[in-house]
Design a protein around this motif. Structure first.
Motif, PDB file in Angstrom:
ATOM      1  N   ASP A  35       0.778  -0.599   0.255  1.00  0.00           N
ATOM      2  CA  ASP A  35       0.269  -0.024  -0.333  1.00  0.00           C
ATOM      3  C   ASP A  35       1.061   1.527   0.252  1.00  0.00           C
ATOM      4  O   ASP A  35       0.233   2.137  -1.022  1.00  0.00           O
ATOM      5  N   HIS A  39       1.355   4.196  -3.135  1.00  0.00           N
ATOM      6  CA  HIS A  39       1.456   5.621  -2.359  1.00  0.00           C
ATOM      7  C   HIS A  39       2.378   5.960  -3.407  1.00  0.00           C
ATOM      8  O   HIS A  39       2.275   7.480  -3.857  1.00  0.00           O
ATOM      9  N   ASP A  42       1.644   7.799  -6.867  1.00  0.00           N
ATOM     10  CA  ASP A  42       1.472   9.136  -6.586  1.00  0.00           C
ATOM     11  C   ASP A  42       2.355  10.318  -6.373  1.00  0.00           C
ATOM     12  O   ASP A  42       2.016  11.927  -6.440  1.00  0.00           O
TER      13      ASP A  42
END
Length: 154
Positions: A35, A39, A42
């Motif tokens: 996860d 991220h 981004d």
């Protein structure tokens, strides 16, 4: 020796950054290291938040920091935040963290944000104050964090 680079130029360090961030702050949250790695994707937009910075010695990872929208859900009105500041243990005390924070606050100013925020545990307050940060609030949220600010002159 080390240099600070934009994460967009050092994405090969993504897996180790994700592992360090997850281990330090997220492993007990129910999130997975994947996860955190997701991220990081981004952080590749050139002119927006979130973004990241990598300290490295050639291909060797030294440390990293993020510049993100919000790092403390109790204070969503503050923007942006220097977050996930990490320096490898054997490289601490050499100014790497300070250089990463400077890169992040400089980028914030370039994006029009002349005040930047950071949160930390109370035992780290003095370190950040010595790096030019100012205490804004103490005992915030369930972890009793300190919120600090840094202003960049225009």
């Amino acid at each position: 020796m080390y240099r600070i680079s934009d994460y967009r130029d050092c994405q090969s360090h993504g897996p180790i950054i994700a592992e360090r961030v997850w281990t330090a702050w997220w492993q007990d949250s129910g999130l997975h290291v994947g996860d955190v790695a997701e991220h990081l994707k981004d952080m590749t937009n050139p002119h927006a938040l979130p973004t990241g910075f990598v300290a490295h010695d050639g291909d060797v990872y030294v440390g990293s920091a993020f510049l993100i929208h919000c790092d403390l859900e109790e204070r969503p009105q503050y923007l942006p935040w220097v977050a996930a500041l990490w320096v490898e243990e054997d490289r601490r005390g050499a100014g790497v963290a300070r250089a990463l924070m400077q890169a992040a606050t400089k980028r914030a100013a370039e994006l029009g944000h002349h005040t930047t925020y950071l949160c930390c545990e109370q035992n780290l307050e003095t370190y950040y104050i010595n790096c030019g940060w100012t205490v804004l609030e103490r005992n915030v949220g369930k972890h009793d964090l300190t919120v600090l600010t840094h202003s960049t002159k225009t």
